[in-house]
Design an enzyme around this catalytic site. Structure first.
Site, PDB file in Angstrom:
ATOM      1  N   SER A  16       0.795  -1.241   0.000  1.00  0.00           N
ATOM      2  CA  SER A  16       0.000   0.000   0.000  1.00  0.00           C
ATOM      3  C   SER A  16       0.821   1.281   0.000  1.00  0.00           C
ATOM      4  O   SER A  16       0.279   2.350  -0.291  1.00  0.00           O
ATOM      5  CB  SER A  16      -0.924   0.035   1.219  1.00  0.00           C
ATOM      6  OG  SER A  16      -2.166  -0.515   0.884  1.00  0.00           O
TER       7      SER A  16
ATOM      8  N   LYS B 220       0.616   3.316  -3.025  1.00  0.00           N
ATOM      9  CA  LYS B 220      -0.579   4.122  -3.346  1.00  0.00           C
ATOM     10  C   LYS B 220      -0.277   5.618  -3.316  1.00  0.00           C
ATOM     11  O   LYS B 220      -0.796   6.384  -4.126  1.00  0.00           O
ATOM     12  CB  LYS B 220      -1.702   3.808  -2.349  1.00  0.00           C
ATOM     13  CG  LYS B 220      -2.243   2.385  -2.472  1.00  0.00           C
ATOM     14  CD  LYS B 220      -3.176   2.046  -1.322  1.00  0.00           C
ATOM     15  CE  LYS B 220      -3.740   0.635  -1.483  1.00  0.00           C
ATOM     16  NZ  LYS B 220      -4.534   0.213  -0.324  1.00  0.00           N
TER      17      LYS B 220
ATOM     18  N   TYR C  99      -1.587  -2.806 -11.154  1.00  0.00           N
ATOM     19  CA  TYR C  99      -1.733  -2.580  -9.702  1.00  0.00           C
ATOM     20  C   TYR C  99      -0.912  -3.589  -8.894  1.00  0.00           C
ATOM     21  O   TYR C  99      -0.231  -3.225  -7.932  1.00  0.00           O
ATOM     22  CB  TYR C  99      -3.214  -2.656  -9.314  1.00  0.00           C
ATOM     23  CG  TYR C  99      -3.453  -2.531  -7.821  1.00  0.00           C
ATOM     24  CD1 TYR C  99      -3.406  -1.284  -7.183  1.00  0.00           C
ATOM     25  CD2 TYR C  99      -3.727  -3.650  -7.041  1.00  0.00           C
ATOM     26  CE1 TYR C  99      -3.617  -1.183  -5.810  1.00  0.00           C
ATOM     27  CE2 TYR C  99      -3.938  -3.551  -5.679  1.00  0.00           C
ATOM     28  CZ  TYR C  99      -3.885  -2.312  -5.065  1.00  0.00           C
ATOM     29  OH  TYR C  99      -4.091  -2.214  -3.703  1.00  0.00           O
TER      30      TYR C  99
ATOM     31  N   TYR D 101      -4.046   3.067   7.741  1.00  0.00           N
ATOM     32  CA  TYR D 101      -5.304   2.302   7.800  1.00  0.00           C
ATOM     33  C   TYR D 101      -6.255   2.944   8.826  1.00  0.00           C
ATOM     34  O   TYR D 101      -6.210   4.158   9.028  1.00  0.00           O
ATOM     35  CB  TYR D 101      -5.035   0.827   8.138  1.00  0.00           C
ATOM     36  CG  TYR D 101      -4.088   0.160   7.177  1.00  0.00           C
ATOM     37  CD1 TYR D 101      -4.428   0.000   5.843  1.00  0.00           C
ATOM     38  CD2 TYR D 101      -2.851  -0.290   7.583  1.00  0.00           C
ATOM     39  CE1 TYR D 101      -3.558  -0.622   4.950  1.00  0.00           C
ATOM     40  CE2 TYR D 101      -1.981  -0.913   6.696  1.00  0.00           C
ATOM     41  CZ  TYR D 101      -2.351  -1.060   5.379  1.00  0.00           C
ATOM     42  OH  TYR D 101      -1.493  -1.656   4.501  1.00  0.00           O
TER      43      TYR D 101
ATOM     44  N   VAL E  36       0.903  -3.787   3.870  1.00  0.00           N
ATOM     45  CA  VAL E  36       0.766  -5.093   4.532  1.00  0.00           C
ATOM     46  C   VAL E  36       2.036  -5.946   4.475  1.00  0.00           C
ATOM     47  O   VAL E  36       2.105  -6.990   5.112  1.00  0.00           O
ATOM     48  CB  VAL E  36      -0.420  -5.919   3.980  1.00  0.00           C
ATOM     49  CG1 VAL E  36      -1.755  -5.333   4.394  1.00  0.00           C
ATOM     50  CG2 VAL E  36      -0.330  -6.091   2.484  1.00  0.00           C
TER      51      VAL E  36
HETATM   52  N1  GLU Z   1      -1.553  -5.255  -2.616  1.00  0.00           N
HETATM   53  C1  GLU Z   1      -2.309  -5.142  -1.420  1.00  0.00           C
HETATM   54  C2  GLU Z   1      -3.796  -5.249  -1.693  1.00  0.00           C
HETATM   55  O1  GLU Z   1      -4.301  -4.643  -2.566  1.00  0.00           O
HETATM   56  C3  GLU Z   1      -1.990  -3.868  -0.717  1.00  0.00           C
HETATM   57  C4  GLU Z   1      -2.693  -3.763   0.580  1.00  0.00           C
HETATM   58  C5  GLU Z   1      -1.980  -2.998   1.615  1.00  0.00           C
HETATM   59  O2  GLU Z   1      -0.756  -2.964   1.697  1.00  0.00           O
HETATM   60  O3  GLU Z   1      -2.703  -2.402   2.441  1.00  0.00           O
HETATM   61  O4  GLU Z   1      -4.489  -5.975  -1.033  1.00  0.00           O
END
Ligand code: GLU
Length: 310
Positions: free
Chosen positions: A66, A69, A194, A246, A264
């Site tokens: 994440s 992002k 992604y 989060y 994560v």
């Molecule tokens: N690739 C992970 C997903 O889309 C990233 C989630 C994350 O790191 O919060 O579930």
């Protein structure tokens, strides 16, 4: 730029590493379950003198998940402009888990609440310009290479594949958003890009270097050249404060008080404006998906150095 180990940092790592016993590694992406949950490393890149200190196995590589992002958001706003991006993705934090689908259905108009949850991030990745999936992915990778000042940064194909093959929920989010006109195009191509962006691999040092760019409002700490326009860097940092950790972002703002984004994989990108970038890797996660020892490490570091921006 000089880099050296730090006894002070190592003391904090030694103090918090027992916490790794209390968390679990993410296993919903099968490849992520293969790491050693007791790993813990940290790097701090000081933008005032271009020095970097580290502790733990600072060369150990991990995937951004994440954390990507926030980087892809910076590129998408440069590609499309503020109006286009925020017509399609909101700016509000959510108390729901990162992969929740529930608010998509109840929000009117149906758009993801923010770019840090999966739905919002998928919509943002869909905005990256390019004539093919390969070109769009390459532009993301090249941008991250510039931020890290490392031409070797790329994705771990096996982690990308592992997520691509198991991402039913993210596909569901995409199809829901396609139905509602938030995203367009081929969903498999979007999932390909992604999952590659999430699987971009680097060390905590590279991550601290990226944090340094944000600490300088988008400027390269070594050359002074602009990589991200100041206004866009500011938007990214604001999202990091309001929704970067989060559904623990509020507590993190009180206890640590800096823009940060976690993933994560156990990575945390921290930004202390005008002072430093912080990169942490600790794959043992707490219930909300944040690195359990990494959080405590950052809390102690912030307290000792008066990092809070508030
Ligand atoms: N690739 C992970 C997903 O889309 C990233 C989630 C994350 O790191 O919060 O579930």
């Amino acid at each position: 730029m000089t880099c050296h180990t730090s006894g002070d940092l190592q003391e904090i790592v030694d103090e918090v590493v027992p916490l790794t016993n209390d968390g679990e590694v993410a296993d919903y992406i099968p490849a992520l379950a293969e790491v050693n949950k007791h790993d813990l490393s940290v790097a701090v890149y000081n933008v005032r003198d271009n020095t970097c200190i580290y502790a733990g196995d600072y060369q150990k590589k991990f995937t951004l998940q994440s954390i990507s992002k926030v980087l892809v958001l910076a590129l998408a706003i440069q590609d499309r402009g503020y109006g286009y991006v925020f017509d399609r993705v909101g700016m509000e934090p959510t108390g729901d888990p990162f992969n929740s689908i529930s608010k998509l259905e109840t929000s009117v108009p149906s758009k993801p609440l923010n770019p840090m949850i999966n739905a919002g991030a998928l919509a943002v990745t869909n905005m990256i310009k390019g004539d093919s999936a390969l070109e769009r992915w390459s532009r993301i990778r090249d941008f991250v290479q510039r931020l890290a000042s490392d031409k070797n940064v790329t994705c771990d194909e096996s982690v990308a594949k592992s997520e691509f093959e198991t991402s039913c929920l993210n596909r569901a989010l995409c199809y829901f958003m396609k139905q509602h006109g938030v995203i367009e195009g081929n969903i498999e191509e979007l999932m390909d890009i992604y999952t590659k962006q999430c699987a971009i691999e680097m060390s905590c040092f590279d991550l601290a270097r990226i944090g340094a760019v944000f600490a300088l409002d988008g400027k390269d700490p070594e050359t002074g050249k602009e990589i991200i326009p100041k206004g866009i860097a500011r938007i990214c940092k604001t999202f990091m404060v309001t929704c970067g950790m989060y559904n623990a972002s509020g507590e993190f703002a009180i206890k640590v008080g800096i823009p940060a984004k976690s993933g994560v994989s156990g990575g945390i990108l921290g930004v202390v404006p005008e002072r430093c970038g912080v990169g942490i890797f600790g794959p043992s996660l707490d219930k909300r998906g944040n690195s359990i020892a990494g959080l405590k490490l950052l809390e102690i570091l912030a307290d000792k150095n008066n990092f809070s921006i508030f």
